[in-house]
Design an enzyme around this catalytic site. Structure first.
Site, short mmCIF file in Angstrom:
data_model
loop_
_atom_site.label_atom_id
_atom_site.label_comp_id
_atom_site.label_asym_id
_atom_site.label_seq_id
_atom_site.Cartn_x
_atom_site.Cartn_y
_atom_site.Cartn_z
N HIS A 165 96.64 6.23 54.63
CA HIS A 165 97.37 5.47 53.60
C HIS A 165 96.70 5.59 52.24
O HIS A 165 97.36 5.91 51.24
CB HIS A 165 97.42 4.00 54.03
CG HIS A 165 98.09 3.09 53.05
ND1 HIS A 165 99.37 2.64 53.22
CD2 HIS A 165 97.66 2.55 51.89
CE1 HIS A 165 99.70 1.85 52.21
NE2 HIS A 165 98.66 1.78 51.38
N GLU A 166 95.40 5.36 52.17
CA GLU A 166 94.71 5.41 50.88
C GLU A 166 94.68 6.83 50.32
O GLU A 166 94.79 7.03 49.11
CB GLU A 166 93.29 4.85 51.02
CG GLU A 166 93.22 3.40 51.46
CD GLU A 166 94.03 2.47 50.58
OE1 GLU A 166 94.17 2.75 49.37
OE2 GLU A 166 94.54 1.45 51.10
N HIS A 174 97.79 7.37 48.49
CA HIS A 174 97.75 6.90 47.10
C HIS A 174 97.10 7.93 46.19
O HIS A 174 97.59 8.21 45.10
CB HIS A 174 96.98 5.58 47.02
CG HIS A 174 97.74 4.39 47.52
ND1 HIS A 174 99.08 4.20 47.28
CD2 HIS A 174 97.34 3.31 48.24
CE1 HIS A 174 99.47 3.06 47.82
NE2 HIS A 174 98.43 2.51 48.42
N HIS A 201 103.60 2.50 47.32
CA HIS A 201 104.04 1.79 48.51
C HIS A 201 105.54 1.98 48.71
O HIS A 201 106.30 2.13 47.75
CB HIS A 201 103.71 0.31 48.40
CG HIS A 201 102.26 -0.01 48.60
ND1 HIS A 201 101.65 -1.09 48.03
CD2 HIS A 201 101.29 0.64 49.29
CE1 HIS A 201 100.37 -1.12 48.37
NE2 HIS A 201 100.13 -0.07 49.13
#
Length: 889
Positions: A363-364, A367, A373
């Protein structure tokens, strides 16, 4: 284009792959899928000759004697696993590893092959009589005398080979707060925390110098993994295996075709901080920890992308719990958005919670690769609600294994790469650490009790009374205290894949399935392009639009880690190339005017009128919609991309396509070689006009006419060169219309900085008065006559140095004599008294929210010197509040 490596013959390939195995203890060298039988064995050491090691295994009704010799030839010189100890210096961990690896034969058969590691038990594989066997320790210790699982896989070659990197090459986000602790009867509660400088991200687009556009290319995310002292203390000798297992899980997620790109996660270095005083400063403030880590990690990176130890992103793993707003301590990770190729900001921080941290890592890293998101405004505006089961969901509930990436994540990543902002990922690493490929639940490191300790703490273990519906689907853990309540996290906390869940059964994606089904070979299929789709709608109705055709990588779709399609994924062509009816407005101007009706007002409540801004815009941002308030210096970026077919600038024929400048001709056709001649005629020969040039004779003080340029003139260039060593020589260019309205430097108000002058859709570029070469230029036909003047301010005498050139159509009646005659009638008399002289407004002091703009307001006498005789009651304001776009919450 580098070719994909040819497939070598079995024995050398097997040797290489199995020798890589010990970096992930207990994991088979090839995907654990399809084992036919397994038994527990205890290896025994036999006497051997000098320099040889002999081991005996008994299983499947027969014995196996492995005769082995040290062999670390597969370890590249660039291989790096380093530790930061008490000295603060990084020491390599590969020296000890080099003594781990052995190769040899089995039962003396010359066609057999064995490749194993003897560090922390016996791990590896061997071939005998056409069958393949793998072995790995079952305990946490490092002794040979512990039980090992020996697995027989049937004929060699029956299992799929591991997929290596594709070598074929054809360019402040919020913290993630996914999980909150729950008691078994508690409701799920979670809040999303925004990190420092968080904002709603615009699509990462801009002009680029790359020639390849809309091409799927293999990307390699070279990664530094850092484990801090809390990780070293918690995992001990299993730390390296754990962090590589996390990366392995994340790498498989990034190989899923729903990401619409070929993304390969590669670990080039592991750094283990054994003494916290030498590591980054870690606290419960996630944003501050990220800043500290980003600054700290830079010292280990090599500046050259070609260096074998250079990495594209750095990831910190820590056991530190992060707290956010209102004291909530359920933030699991933090990263800045869209920073992948910025060595100062391409980093992320992950709170380790066992194997679940692999999803936080994915997930990070998303980014860092510019993905917002899934519930962000840009995503929901384009795709609507997308649920909570994708990687980029703000709260981790349960990952959709069949579609882990949302369409919005794939779009943002594709735009990042197509925009040239991911070019640092194009180079494949010279050497990378191999990642574990087996089922983690098979390893002692991830037994059920260990999974509980990693997530909840050292005093926890698995609840023995788990209900049938929660087996594999939900991990419940408890302590042996007076009230042994069972705890879990999130709506879904599945057991690790490969965890035993019953006799002959293993967990797989939250379900308890027969072992043979879980380990059945899954065929690897590379992706193939489907046929091109139909041409889409044209972006413009006239003046040269663009339309696209796309193709998808789904004929077939990649399966089980197969390679994603490489090559062009989109193509475009020009459409509606006929000229637009003249309305005195450029296409970019029309796009800015759309915002005139929005509630943007000045201090008096008057609506601001927006016009295109070119001055001061960097080349890479030319395809963003910069608009300036008419008559003011305030500007905004209203759109991250102008409409396809918009000119990149007033001085070029290139047009914007998906946020990139691409070559086009004056006929509005992409890649057309047709150009405007000096007369402004498309494809002309330059014989339909004549050149006009001249210079200014000595002038009087005040405004002096230089020349009146007729309508239809092209390639206008007026230059006023300052005298050496004199910043303000008292001479300034000015411009006015036929009705006497000043467009530039009128009424003694001098523009010191670069600006654009809009005249009925045509732009004249002004350099600003502070430039050594004060210049006024226009490249397109002038829509109306304009008079160029020179303002001379009394003071020290510096004769003007003004020259001008332009081209006039042959059918336009123009003579220098008539121009000079007009010039003599417009001489302005010298200034008679002191006046306030105004500078331009500065940019807003804040990029969002309330800020201030300032300008110089000076009292000057007729000689241009500072004076105190101006009427102070009439002094214009030198500061005013300004408001840019709202700051994101």
């Amino acid at each position: 284009m580098l070719p994909a490596p040819a497939a070598p013959r079995w024995p050398p390939l097997l040797l290489l792959l199995l020798l890589l195995l010990p970096l992930a203890r207990g994991a088979p060298a090839r995907p654990a899928a399809g084992g036919q039988a397994s038994e527990l064995v205890v290896p025994t050491r036999l006497p051997g000759s000098a320099g040889e090691l002999a081991l005996h295994l008994s299983a499947f009704g027969k014995g196996f004697v492995l005769r082995l010799a040290p062999d670390d030839s597969f370890l590249a010189p660039e291989f790096k696993i380093e530790r930061l100890g008490g000295s603060g210096r990084a020491t390599g961990g590969e020296r000890g590893l080099r003594g781990c690896f052995f190769s040899g034969t089995v039962n003396g058969e010359p066609e057999s092959l064995a490749a194993v590691s003897l560090c922390r038990g016996l791990s590896g594989s061997f071939l005998l009589d056409g069958e393949e066997f793998t072995i790995q320790p079952q305990g946490a210790g490092g002794s040979l005398a512990q039980p090992h699982r020996l697995q027989r896989w049937g004929p060699a070659g029956a299992r799929p080979l591991p997929r290596g990197p594709e070598w074929e090459v054809e360019t402040g986000e919020g913290q993630r707060q996914e999980r909150g602790d729950h008691q078994e009867d508690s409701e799920e509660e979670s809040q999303e925390e925004e990190a420092e400088g968080a904002s709603e991200p615009p699509p990462p687009l801009g002009a680029t110098s790359r020639t390849k556009r809309f091409v799927s290319e293999a990307r390699f995310v070279e990664t530094l993994l850092v484990a801090d002292a809390s990780m070293a203390a918690f995992y001990g000798a299993d730390l390296q295996n754990h962090i590589l297992t996390l990366m392995s899980v994340a790498a498989r997620i990034y190989k899923h075709p729903s990401i619409k790109n070929s993304i390969n996660l590669m670990v080039v270095k592991v750094l283990i901080v054994e003494d916290e005083k030498w590591g980054p400063e870690v606290s419960d403030n996630g944003g501050l920890t990220l800043r500290n880590f980003c600054n700290w990690q830079r010292r280990f990176n090599q500046p050259s992308d070609r260096h074998p130890e250079h990495y594209d992103t750095a990831i910190l793993l820590t056991r530190q719990n992060f707290c956010g707003q209102e004291g909530l301590c359920d933030t699991l990770g933090v990263a800045d958005i869209g920073t992948i190729c910025d060595p100062n900001k391409s980093c992320s921080v992950i709170e380790d919670e066992g194997l679940q941290a692999a999803h936080t890592l994915a997930h990070e890293l998303g980014h860092v690769l510019s993905m917002p998101h899934d519930d962000s405004k840009p995503c929901t505006r384009l795709f609507g609600p997308m649920g909570k089961h994708h990687v980029m969901a703000p709260l981790f509930v349960h990952l959709n294994q069949t579609l882990p990436w949302s369409p919005c994540s794939a779009m943002y990543l594709t735009e990042l790469l197509d925009g040239g902002h991911g070019d640092c990922l194009l180079d494949a690493p010279a050497a990378a650490l191999p990642l574990p490929t087996g089922l983690p639940g098979r390893m002692a490191l991830y037994q059920l009790d260990q999974q509980c300790r990693q997530i909840f703490g050292p005093d926890f273990r698995h609840c023995p009374n788990t209900s049938a519906q929660d087996v594999c689907a939900q991990l419940w853990c408890h302590t042996d205290g007076a009230e042994p309540l069972c705890h879990t996290k999130n709506g879904s906390l599945p057991w690790a894949d490969g965890t035993p869940c019953g006799p002959g059964h293993l967990c797989s994606e939250g379900s308890c399935l027969p072992e043979e089904e879980v380990e059945r070979p899954k065929p690897v299929a590379d992706g193939g392009w489907a046929p091109w789709g139909p041409w889409g709608e044209c972006s413009r109705t006239c003046g040269g639009g663009v339309q696209f055709s796309h193709r998808e990588c789904k004929d077939p779709e990649p399966q089980n880690g197969g390679r994603y399609c490489l090559g062009r994924r989109a193509k475009y062509q020009s459409c509606h190339t006929e000229e637009c009816p003249p309305d005195g407005k450029s296409f970019r101007e029309q796009q800015c005017e759309k915002y005139n009706a929005y509630n943007y007002t000045d201090m008096d409540g008057n609506l601001l009128q927006w016009v295109p801004k070119y001055a001061g815009v960097s080349p890479r941002d030319r395809c963003k919609l910069f608009c300036r308030a008419r008559g003011r210096s305030e500007f905004k970026v209203f759109e991250a991309k102008v409409i396809d077919g918009t000119l990149c600038g007033p001085e070029t024929l290139a047009i914007c396509v998906r946020g990139q400048c691409v070559k086009a001709g004056c006929d509005h056709v992409v890649d057309s070689p047709r150009k405007l001649d000096k007369c402004g005629v498309c494809g002309g020969k330059g014989n339909s006009c004549r050149k006009v040039s001249g210079s200014l004779t000595p002038t009087n003080y005040g405004y002096n006419d230089i020349v009146t340029i007729p309508a239809g003139a092209t390639n206008i260039d007026v230059k006023q060169r300052s005298h050496p060593g004199v910043q303000n020589d008292g001479n300034y260019l000015a411009l006015k219309t036929a009705d006497g309205q000043y467009l530039l430097n009128g009424n003694l108000a001098i523009s010191a900085i670069e600006q654009d002058i809009l005249v009925k859709g045509t732009i004249l570029k002004y350099s600003g008065s502070i430039a050594t070469l004060e210049r006024l230029q226009s490249f397109r036909p002038l829509p109306e006559p304009l008079t160029v003047q020179l303002l001379t301010v009394p003071g020290e005498v510096f004769p003007p140095k003004v020259k001008y050139t332009f081209f006039v159509p042959n059918d336009v009646d123009f003579s220098m004599q008539s121009s000079k005659e007009r010039a003599t009638t417009n001489i302005i008399q010298p200034l008679l008294h002191a006046q306030w002289v105004l500078g331009d407004w500065s940019e807003c002091s804040s990029t969002c929210g309330a800020g201030w703009q300032r300008r110089t307001v000076e009292c000057r006498d007729p000689s241009g010197q500072a004076s105190a005789t101006c009427n102070k009651a009439l002094k214009p304001e030198d500061a005013k509040p300004c408001e840019s776009q709202l700051c994101p919450l």
